[in-house]
Design a protein around this motif. Structure first.
Motif, PDB file in Angstrom:
ATOM      1  N   PRO A 194     -33.377 -35.984 -16.816  1.00 40.78           N
ATOM      2  CA  PRO A 194     -32.532 -35.560 -15.694  1.00 40.78           C
ATOM      3  C   PRO A 194     -33.103 -34.293 -15.068  1.00 40.78           C
ATOM      4  CG  PRO A 194     -31.202 -36.081 -17.629  1.00 40.78           C
ATOM      5  CD  PRO A 194     -32.628 -36.057 -18.084  1.00 40.78           C
ATOM      6  N   PRO A 195     -33.183 -34.205 -13.753  1.00 39.74           N
ATOM      7  CA  PRO A 195     -33.788 -33.029 -13.116  1.00 39.74           C
ATOM      8  C   PRO A 195     -33.139 -31.723 -13.558  1.00 39.74           C
ATOM      9  CG  PRO A 195     -33.474 -34.768 -11.505  1.00 39.74           C
ATOM     10  CD  PRO A 195     -32.783 -35.224 -12.763  1.00 39.74           C
ATOM     11  N   GLY A 196     -33.977 -30.822 -14.065  1.00 41.26           N
ATOM     12  CA  GLY A 196     -33.525 -29.480 -14.409  1.00 41.26           C
ATOM     13  C   GLY A 196     -32.761 -29.346 -15.696  1.00 41.26           C
ATOM     14  N   ALA A 197     -32.474 -30.458 -16.397  1.00 38.73           N
ATOM     15  CA  ALA A 197     -31.663 -30.360 -17.614  1.00 38.73           C
ATOM     16  C   ALA A 197     -31.903 -31.588 -18.482  1.00 38.73           C
ATOM     17  CB  ALA A 197     -30.179 -30.234 -17.274  1.00 38.73           C
ATOM     18  N   ALA A 198     -32.935 -31.548 -19.331  1.00 39.46           N
ATOM     19  CA  ALA A 198     -33.260 -32.684 -20.189  1.00 39.46           C
ATOM     20  C   ALA A 198     -32.142 -32.940 -21.194  1.00 39.46           C
ATOM     21  CB  ALA A 198     -34.576 -32.427 -20.916  1.00 39.46           C
ATOM     22  N   ASP A 199     -31.976 -34.195 -21.571  1.00 38.68           N
ATOM     23  CA  ASP A 199     -30.924 -34.624 -22.493  1.00 38.68           C
ATOM     24  C   ASP A 199     -31.420 -34.462 -23.931  1.00 38.68           C
ATOM     25  OD1 ASP A 199     -29.077 -35.994 -24.046  1.00 38.68           O
ATOM     26  OD2 ASP A 199     -28.788 -37.597 -22.584  1.00 38.68           O
ATOM     27  N   ARG A 200     -31.001 -33.377 -24.590  1.00 42.08           N
ATOM     28  CA  ARG A 200     -31.460 -33.097 -25.952  1.00 42.08           C
ATOM     29  C   ARG A 200     -31.083 -34.224 -26.914  1.00 42.08           C
ATOM     30  NH1 ARG A 200     -32.572 -28.633 -29.439  1.00 42.08           N
ATOM     31  NH2 ARG A 200     -32.470 -27.197 -27.682  1.00 42.08           N
ATOM     32  N   GLU A 201     -29.863 -34.722 -26.820  1.00 42.19           N
ATOM     33  CA  GLU A 201     -29.421 -35.767 -27.743  1.00 42.19           C
ATOM     34  C   GLU A 201     -30.232 -37.044 -27.555  1.00 42.19           C
ATOM     35  OE1 GLU A 201     -25.251 -36.362 -27.417  1.00 42.19           O
ATOM     36  OE2 GLU A 201     -24.731 -34.360 -28.169  1.00 42.19           O
ATOM     37  N   ARG A 202     -30.538 -37.387 -26.306  1.00 46.21           N
ATOM     38  CA  ARG A 202     -31.347 -38.585 -26.046  1.00 46.21           C
ATOM     39  C   ARG A 202     -32.744 -38.415 -26.625  1.00 46.21           C
ATOM     40  NH1 ARG A 202     -33.640 -42.347 -26.212  1.00 46.21           N
ATOM     41  NH2 ARG A 202     -34.297 -43.888 -24.650  1.00 46.21           N
ATOM     42  N   LEU A 203     -33.320 -37.233 -26.484  1.00 45.84           N
ATOM     43  CA  LEU A 203     -34.648 -36.966 -27.024  1.00 45.84           C
ATOM     44  C   LEU A 203     -34.645 -37.055 -28.545  1.00 45.84           C
ATOM     45  CD1 LEU A 203     -37.591 -36.027 -26.669  1.00 45.84           C
ATOM     46  CD2 LEU A 203     -36.743 -33.666 -26.682  1.00 45.84           C
TER      47      LEU A 203
END
Length: 498
Positions: free
Chosen positions: A261-270
């Motif tokens: 997501p632009p500007g805010a990666a999804d930590r849980e998804r990673l």
């Protein structure tokens, strides 16, 4: 910047058909210098063709020619003199750096649009062209889109990210660039070609700018791979930390198969994606990647060499320690002059023997250890089985520790030998070691050490989240060693079978 109407690329990579279009481009003094091949590949900044240069050569040279699309808001005077000077400076800088993982830029010129032979009209509006080497292979986007990393691909994908980190570090290095540090400014999967010989190659250099470049009137960027501070003010000067953010977004894509997501990666998804790959510590690797995408640019990693080294260590999978068959018949028959053999002492626990090999000593068949195969100086592929002889002391076992002699990394990466937990079977031992991901380390030299370590210490290591085993290697004593040279080739099953 990828326009919203540009189709997404999916499926297998297919080169443009090697069929001449009958059209040419060239500078004003040689309008038909480059013959275009195939329909061209549309991208965010323009169209790239496979091409060839004839001149007076016996056979044409394969190349790539990119026609740059005028940026939004520019007039008939584009490209300006300042644009042309900047591109020439970029070409000179890239020639100076000569980076294996960046496309080679040969020429920059302005000329008329593509045209049949002899029909070029220099009076028409000119187009800006970049002439580069043609790099075969799929883009990272084509390779990974909608395909999350698995246990068999995670190490190779992180190796590609590590190669991108090396590029960004060298571009931004004042020393390496002779006082001209620069930024790529558009690191994304579609700009990375995966070549069989060179690994990852960044192929779009039209966005390259010096770090100290001032106000950017165009402000091109790809939102999913752009740092928050650039999203907020795309026209302002950028710093190396903005490329570091793009690097982390690239790693996120390689793990999940999705743009962050632009500007805010999804930590849980990673983290969920890493957990599915079987890496030893998915939480630690998640933290490591997310650090590059910290909203605060000042907190992002500044030392990309260290970041790359830790990335590769954290992405190593936990391989099962297996029980394998006994392969060698007798110790005495196996010893050769090419094997480094050392006396097996009874070392104090915790004593480190150092990074260099001791002088080989004469030993007897009852008190020695040896690496019999492969022989010292042999070539190896991505992984290799090793075998030899030993007579371990009570409470001791064997591990194989590998270190890369070519990249300056002193870390030793440990693999246990088969039957490590049953030392009575180690008179004729066998094990495996690994030398890079895919063919990305071809040409490099390695040392593999046979090390005597405590059984209890080894058991604790196999149950830990330590990704290298360097501390375990330091606690033991080097018994034998060979130096090996990496060549092209992959071993069936990646040496995962006994």
């Amino acid at each position: 910047m990828t326009p919203p109407d540009e189709p997404a690329t999916r499926g297998e990579y297919v080169l443009p058909p090697p069929v001449a279009t009958g059209e040419f481009v060239g500078p004003p003094d040689d309008l038909d210098r480059y013959e275009l091949i195939g329909p061209g590949i549309a991208g965010g900044e323009g169209v790239t063709w496979r091409a060839r240069y004839h001149g007076q050569l016996k056979e044409p040279l394969p190349l790539a020619v990119k026609a740059l699309r005028p940026p939004p808001g520019t007039g008939d005077d584009w490209p300006s003199d300042a644009d042309r000077v900047r591109w020439q400076d970029q070409a000179a800088l890239l020639r100076h750096l000569h980076l294996d993982h960046v496309v080679r830029l040969y020429e920059i010129f302005s000329g008329p649009a593509q045209h049949p032979a002899g029909a070029g009209d220099d009076a028409t509006r000119r187009t800006a062209y970049l002439v580069m080497e043609w790099v075969d292979g799929p883009t990272l986007h084509e390779l990974c889109a909608d395909q999350p990393a698995t246990g068999s691909t995670i190490e190779q994908r992180m190796a590609f990210v590590g190669q991108a980190a090396t590029v960004l570090r060298e571009l931004a290095s004042t020393t390496r660039a002779a006082g001209n540090p620069s930024l790529h400014r558009d690191v994304k999967p579609g700009n990375c070609i995966i070549n069989g010989a060179r690994g990852l190659v960044l192929v779009d250099v039209s966005t390259l700018r010096l770090v100290n470049d001032s106000f950017d009137p165009v402000g091109l960027h790809t939102p999913a791979y752009t740092a928050p501070e650039v999203l907020a003010a795309p026209h302002l000067p950028r710093m190396p930390a903005t490329d570091v953010y793009s690097l982390g977004a690239l790693a996120y894509f390689c793990v999940t198969g999705e743009d962050p997501p632009p500007g805010a990666a999804d930590r849980e998804r990673l983290e969920a994606g890493l957990l599915a790959t079987g890496v030893r510590d998915p939480q630690a690797l998640t933290r490591h990647i997310m650090a590059t995408m910290d909203p605060n640019a000042a907190r992002r990693p500044a030392d990309l060499a260290a970041w790359r080294r830790d990335l590769l260590a954290l992405s190593r999978r936990a391989r099962p320690r297996r029980r394998g068959p006994i392969y060698l018949a007798a110790a005495a028959a196996a010893l050769t002059a090419s094997v480094t053999v050392l006396n097996w002492p009874d070392p104090p626990r915790g004593e480190r023997t150092g990074q260099t090999l001791p002088t080989p000593a004469v030993s007897t068949a009852s008190a020695l250890g040896a690496i019999v195969a492969p022989r010292d100086g042999s070539n190896v592929e991505q992984c290799a089985y090793l075998s030899g002889t030993a007579a371990p002391q009570p409470g001791m076992t064997l591990v194989l520790a590998m270190r890369n002699l070519s990249n300056g990394d002193p870390t030793r990466y440990v693999e246990t030998v088969y039957d490590w937990d049953d030392p009575a079977k180690l008179a004729n031992w066998r094990g495996a070691q690994y030398f890079g991901q895919g063919n990305d380390t071809v040409g490099q030299d390695y040392e593999v050490q046979l090390i005597a370590v405590g059984v209890d210490e080894t058991r604790r290591w196999t149950e830990s989240v330590d990704n290298t085993g360097d501390a375990l290697a330091a606690s033991g004593t080097v018994v034998a060693a060979v130096r090996l040279h990496r060549v092209t080739g992959l071993v069936p099953n990646n040496c995962e079978g006994d």
